[in-house]
Design an enzyme around this catalytic site. Structure first.
Site, PDB file in Angstrom:
ATOM      1  N   GLY A   1      42.041  71.560  38.230  1.00  0.00           N
ATOM      2  CA  GLY A   1      41.522  70.624  37.226  1.00  0.00           C
ATOM      3  C   GLY A   1      41.145  69.297  37.862  1.00  0.00           C
ATOM      4  O   GLY A   1      40.126  68.692  37.524  1.00  0.00           O
TER       5      GLY A   1
ATOM      6  N   TRP B   1      38.028  69.819  39.827  1.00  0.00           N
ATOM      7  CA  TRP B   1      36.892  69.977  38.907  1.00  0.00           C
ATOM      8  C   TRP B   1      36.251  68.613  38.626  1.00  0.00           C
ATOM      9  O   TRP B   1      35.045  68.491  38.479  1.00  0.00           O
ATOM     10  CB  TRP B   1      37.377  70.610  37.599  1.00  0.00           C
ATOM     11  CG  TRP B   1      36.315  70.722  36.543  1.00  0.00           C
ATOM     12  CD1 TRP B   1      35.471  71.769  36.349  1.00  0.00           C
ATOM     13  CD2 TRP B   1      35.968  69.761  35.550  1.00  0.00           C
ATOM     14  NE1 TRP B   1      34.628  71.515  35.297  1.00  0.00           N
ATOM     15  CE2 TRP B   1      34.909  70.284  34.795  1.00  0.00           C
ATOM     16  CE3 TRP B   1      36.453  68.484  35.229  1.00  0.00           C
ATOM     17  CZ2 TRP B   1      34.323  69.600  33.736  1.00  0.00           C
ATOM     18  CZ3 TRP B   1      35.870  67.805  34.175  1.00  0.00           C
ATOM     19  CH2 TRP B   1      34.818  68.358  33.443  1.00  0.00           C
ATOM     20  N   HIS B   2      37.105  67.580  38.565  1.00  0.00           N
ATOM     21  CA  HIS B   2      36.591  66.258  38.214  1.00  0.00           C
ATOM     22  C   HIS B   2      35.675  65.685  39.276  1.00  0.00           C
ATOM     23  O   HIS B   2      34.782  64.900  38.975  1.00  0.00           O
ATOM     24  CB  HIS B   2      37.742  65.285  37.945  1.00  0.00           C
ATOM     25  CG  HIS B   2      38.329  65.462  36.584  1.00  0.00           C
ATOM     26  ND1 HIS B   2      39.224  66.448  36.297  1.00  0.00           N
ATOM     27  CD2 HIS B   2      38.100  64.797  35.425  1.00  0.00           C
ATOM     28  CE1 HIS B   2      39.545  66.372  35.011  1.00  0.00           C
ATOM     29  NE2 HIS B   2      38.878  65.388  34.468  1.00  0.00           N
ATOM     30  N   GLY B   3      35.912  66.024  40.517  1.00  0.00           N
ATOM     31  CA  GLY B   3      35.035  65.460  41.534  1.00  0.00           C
ATOM     32  C   GLY B   3      35.402  65.963  42.910  1.00  0.00           C
ATOM     33  O   GLY B   3      36.549  66.343  43.163  1.00  0.00           O
TER      34      GLY B   3
ATOM     35  N   PHE C   1      30.747  64.640  36.958  1.00  0.00           N
ATOM     36  CA  PHE C   1      31.607  65.820  37.059  1.00  0.00           C
ATOM     37  C   PHE C   1      30.815  67.034  36.600  1.00  0.00           C
ATOM     38  O   PHE C   1      31.136  68.112  36.786  1.00  0.00           O
ATOM     39  CB  PHE C   1      32.864  65.657  36.222  1.00  0.00           C
ATOM     40  CG  PHE C   1      33.607  64.383  36.516  1.00  0.00           C
ATOM     41  CD1 PHE C   1      33.614  63.881  37.813  1.00  0.00           C
ATOM     42  CD2 PHE C   1      34.244  63.674  35.537  1.00  0.00           C
ATOM     43  CE1 PHE C   1      34.276  62.702  38.098  1.00  0.00           C
ATOM     44  CE2 PHE C   1      34.923  62.503  35.816  1.00  0.00           C
ATOM     45  CZ  PHE C   1      34.931  62.012  37.092  1.00  0.00           C
TER      46      PHE C   1
END
Lengths: 544, 377
Positions: free
Chosen positions: A391, A394-396, A544
């Site tokens: 997770g 996933w953001h960056g 993102f």
């Protein structure tokens, strides 16, 4: 196209006007065109990736669910991909000039993008292979055929995501690691632009094929409906990440309009603009003044800037979700709620039920549950950690996001261990002061996690943490003050969130008398107008 | 017959329909918007002439049209006008020395903006025998400083001529007055717009060049219209909505909207000149700035004086001005100093809240300037 731009202000009425005049099928076609215009506004080349994702998942969905595609379905999907490659990446539209003495001028020497030519060849090759092997795959036994469909979808989607979002990150990390070991490594890097919102629509399309594979929904036969599901513009670039079993039926069936729905939609747009224009943009410069400073930064500055960043990221992201939901409501299509007063959470588990709900539930259903499924007792903590690390990533494409994910993973594990030993008491029996204390305590912990989220490097994380812990750098406040719109807006937002938290009802504001609602709307409009003077920043979650 | 029941039913009202309820809420919203507009306008009304407005009064007045602001700032006499109205015009700084005040001491004539003057004062603190002649204006762009220098060059016998160039104000090369590029809090002084034609610097001189001329133009519709047309033609920051006044200036909400619009237009124009990577190569600002620097150095040297250029990098400008102008400065062997090495533009400790360098940084830069002068001499 940004929701808070003049372009969108013109775009939306045109779309709504056309929508009102059309019947269901025409509405869907028009929405698909509008969605492609909306997304192509950034860069029309990005549309090829959307088309690729659409065609692959449509094909795979039918392969999994029905075993084969009709000739017409194959023709439509193949044409869509080939035409997308031709129109969006092969032709360089900047070589075409409108206006001038000749009317339309074309610079023939740059009209064809050489790289786009390769993309077109690739697309045609993919189409040829898919059509060639279609018969073969459809004759396989069901289990193998379904697995091939699922694997193809996952591999293609993750490859696209990996190349465009993570390739340079992993190459850079490998270079750093090799240099750390004394090797002079210069690995290949790609000169690519990160397509806006790629993580959102990749996750959305992937869960379609997974759900078809799991038998949760039948595959979509109509290509245009599926293409609209992938590209639906209100939630395309920053979510909420919609589940196919929720959104697809809404797109496939005629919509009904009610006044209450339009009112709610307009309120959500107003609230979203208030959060974004008045508050998020109003505090952005304050956060920037500390997090982008190369000089010594004091503990108080770090504390204040991090606090304001919590406000910024919440208002920015939930503001976008609110506008997305509001616009979609005007179209008669409900989207899921993505935020529910998250800063009133008392535990990490509760926080993730209130913050970016569409992502946390996606991760729960498609990553955490499969990880836990085999051996629940032993794997739950490991699964929690892996889920949150993914997770975070996933953001960056940056290690600080991984660290942020790891921090939240750790909080969830600690909380799970704690709750195993001391189960949660009945919420009705908990005293109010304990609720307040719980909220404050968890907010303080979570507040630090946003330092990890915002920091530009590990060195900054270390320096800022040291400044917070020791007060190094002085306790004077040199941070740029937030804009007036933010200073007026934050208490109001706190009040609205508190009302939602206390009543458990996002529509609680509608229970107040008409004059009070009028006052609320007028104040929101006033603060938004005031916020138009703030320097607009791009929505944080676009990256993102 | 039950009279009571009958009477009640006569007065029974069916509950309002959803549409009626929505209309009522919309009407309440409009009413409250009017209340907010009037209340904020009253609470934060502009103070009487001569009284400095508070930050909130300034904030809510920032979106007044340029014409509206000028009408409030510029009165019948210089004394009754706002101090800002008089700033920046050539000759507004009176009693400037024309020769060195200390025998054997250095005489520096400086052209620029407050940032460069603060450094000059710091130089004077370090070198008390220094004589200063300061010509400039608030946020003055290079074109204003250069124009001031040309007007001033025969009026003193300074040893050193210092030109301060602000990275932030460089975009002002496309403007003619601070009224437009800084319409939030405008100083109405004007300056020429330069362009390059056949390799030569060509100036378009504003029709209004002093506060007195501005006052006269404001009282003469024909002259004012001619000045407005000139701004519309030559000032890249001119915007009809921002410039034109009218009765809507009295509405707080309209003022806030106009400020938002004005900021947007300004940002769009600034983005044509400068982005996160530096000054854009397709902008005319770079070539014009280089030509001004060359011309400045040639004329200063022709007068037998020492030219010095200081490149000021404000927050957000990294070393962009240095990247743009250093090659020209080196090529023409013009002594110069760039602040990005002494006080990085990304270090918030270098700056005060108003954007100026701190006194300590000013002193650091002053010390370096004195060193450059002494080595060049």
């Amino acid at each position: 196209m940004l929701f808070n731009s003049l372009h969108f202000l013109l775009f939306l009425p045109v779309v709504l006007g056309a929508y009102a005049m059309l019947r269901h099928r025409g509405q869907n076609r028009m929405l698909l065109i509008a969605s492609y215009v909306f997304y192509g506004w950034w860069d029309e080349r990005f549309l090829f990736l959307i088309a690729l994702s659409t065609v692959v998942d449509y094909w795979c969905g039918l392969t999994i669910g029905r075993g084969r595609l009709t000739g017409r379905q194959r023709l439509v999907a193949s044409s869509w991909l080939a035409l997308s490659a031709l129109c969006f990446v092969t032709i360089n539209w900047s070589a075409v000039r409108l206006g001038g003495p000749e009317g339309i001028g074309v610079d023939w020497s740059t009209l064809i993008d050489p790289l786009g030519g390769w993309a077109l060849c690739g697309a045609l090759g993919l189409v040829a292979i898919a059509n060639l092997f279609h018969g073969l795959v459809s004759r396989l036994d069901e289990d193998r055929r379904r697995k091939i469909g699922l694997c193809t979808s996952i591999v293609v989607n993750l490859t696209v995501l990996g190349v465009f979002k993570y390739f340079n990150f992993f190459v850079g990390s490998a270079e750093d690691a090799l240099q750390g070991l004394g090797f002079d490594a210069q690995l290949l890097r790609l000169d690519i632009v990160l397509p806006v919102g790629i993580s959102f629509y990749t996750f959305q399309t992937m869960c379609y094929t997974i759900d078809v594979y799991r038998g949760k929904l039948p595959p979509t036969a109509r290509f245009l409906d599926f293409a609209l599901y992938v590209a639906y513009f209100p939630q395309l670039v920053a979510g909420p990440i919609e589940r196919p079993n929720e959104l697809l039926p809404r797109l496939q069936n005629p919509r009904h309009f009610e006044l209450a729905q339009i009112q709610r939609g307009l309120y959500l747009i107003l609230l979203g603009l208030f959060k974004k224009v008045a508050i998020a943009d109003g505090v952005a410069a304050s956060v920037y003044s500390i997090y982008n400073s190369t000089g010594t930064v004091g503990g108080l500055d770090v504390a204040a800037a991090t606090l304001l960043f919590c406000v910024q990221v919440y208002c920015d992201f939930s503001g976008y979700s609110d506008i997305a939901r509001g616009v979609s409501k005007l179209l008669g299509i409900d989207l899921v709620t993505n935020f529910r007063a998250p800063f009133f959470s008392r535990s990490p588990a509760e926080f993730w039920q209130r913050w970016h709900i569409s992502l946390s539930t996606w991760l729960r259903d498609y990553l955490f549950m499969p990880l836990v499924f085999l051996d629940p007792r032993r794997r739950i903590y490991l699964a929690l950690m892996i889920t949150m690390l993914v997770g975070g990533l996933w953001h960056g494409a940056s290690w600080n996001f991984v660290l942020w994910g790891g921090f939240h993973g750790l909080l969830l594990v600690v909380h799970a261990v704690y709750r195993d030993r001391w189960p949660a008491p009945d919420p009705r029996a908990v005293r109010r002061w304990r609720v307040v204390a719980g909220i404050a305590l968890f907010f303080a912990i979570n507040w630090y996690s946003f330092l990890l989220f915002r920091a530009g490097s590990f060195a900054q994380i270390f320096d800022f943490t040291t400044a917070l812990a020791t007060g190094a750098g002085g306790m004077h406040l040199s941070m740029k003050l937030p804009a007036l719109s933010a200073m007026l807006g934050i208490p109001l937002l706190l009040g609205l969130d508190l009302l939602e938290y206390a009543t458990g009802d996002a529509l609680a504001y509608r229970r107040v008398p008409a004059w009070a609602r009028g006052a609320l709307y007028a104040f929101l409009i006033f603060v938004i107008i005031m916020g138009t003077g703030n320097e607009p920043t791009e929505f944080i979650y676009f990256q993102f | 017959m039950n009279l009571l029941s009958s009477s009640t039913s006569n007065f029974d009202r069916s509950p309002p329909s959803p549409v009626q309820r929505a209309v009522v809420v919309v009407l309440w919203t409009l009413l409250f918007l009017v209340v907010i507009d009037v209340a904020v306008g009253r609470l934060f009304a502009a103070p009487p002439a001569g009284v400095e407005p508070g930050p909130l009064q300034r904030r809510f007045a920032a979106g007044r049209s340029v014409e509206g602001k000028l009408a409030r700032m510029v009165r019948e006499t210089d004394e009754s006008s706002a101090p800002m109205a008089a700033a920046g015009w050539y000759g507004s700084r009176r009693d400037q020395p024309t020769r060195a005040e200390h025998p054997g001491g250095l005489f520096v004539a400086a052209y620029g903006m407050s940032t460069s003057f603060r450094v000059c004062y710091a130089m004077q603190e370090l070198e008390p025998t220094l004589t200063l002649r300061l010509v400039g204006g608030p946020n003055a762009p290079l074109s204003h400083s250069y124009d001031g220098y040309l007007k001033d060059r025969t009026r003193h016998d300074a040893d050193v001529v210092l030109l301060g160039v602000s990275a932030w104000a460089l975009a002002g090369l496309e403007s003619m007055t601070q009224m437009l590029i800084h319409f939030d809090a405008p100083a109405p002084y004007t300056y020429p717009v330069y362009r390059i034609s056949d390799g030569e610097l060509v100036a378009t001189t504003p029709l209004v060049q002093s506060l007195e001329e501005l006052r006269r133009a404001m009282g003469d519709p024909e002259r004012w219209e001619a000045f407005r047309r000139q701004l519309a033609e030559h000032d890249a920051y001119y915007d009809e909505l921002v410039f034109r006044g009218g009765p809507l200036d009295e509405s707080t909400l309209v003022r806030l909207l106009r400020r938002g619009w004005g900021q947007r237009q300004k940002r769009r124009q600034l983005a044509q000149v400068h982005d996160a990577n530096g000054y854009r190569s397709d902008s005319t600002v770079g070539p014009v700035a280089r030509a001004i620097i060359r011309s400045f150095a040639e004329t200063v040297r022709a007068d037998g004086r020492l030219p010095i250029v200081i490149l000021f990098h404000e927050k957000g400008f990294d070393d962009h001005l240095y990247t743009l102008l250093a090659p020209t400065l080196r090529e023409h062997e013009i002594p110069f100093l760039s602040t990005h090495e002494l006080a990085p533009a990304s270090d918030h400790d270098s700056f005060m809240p108003d954007g100026h360098f701190t006194a300590e940084v000013d002193k650091r830069i002053a010390r370096e300037v004195l060193a450059v002068i002494s080595s060049a001499h």
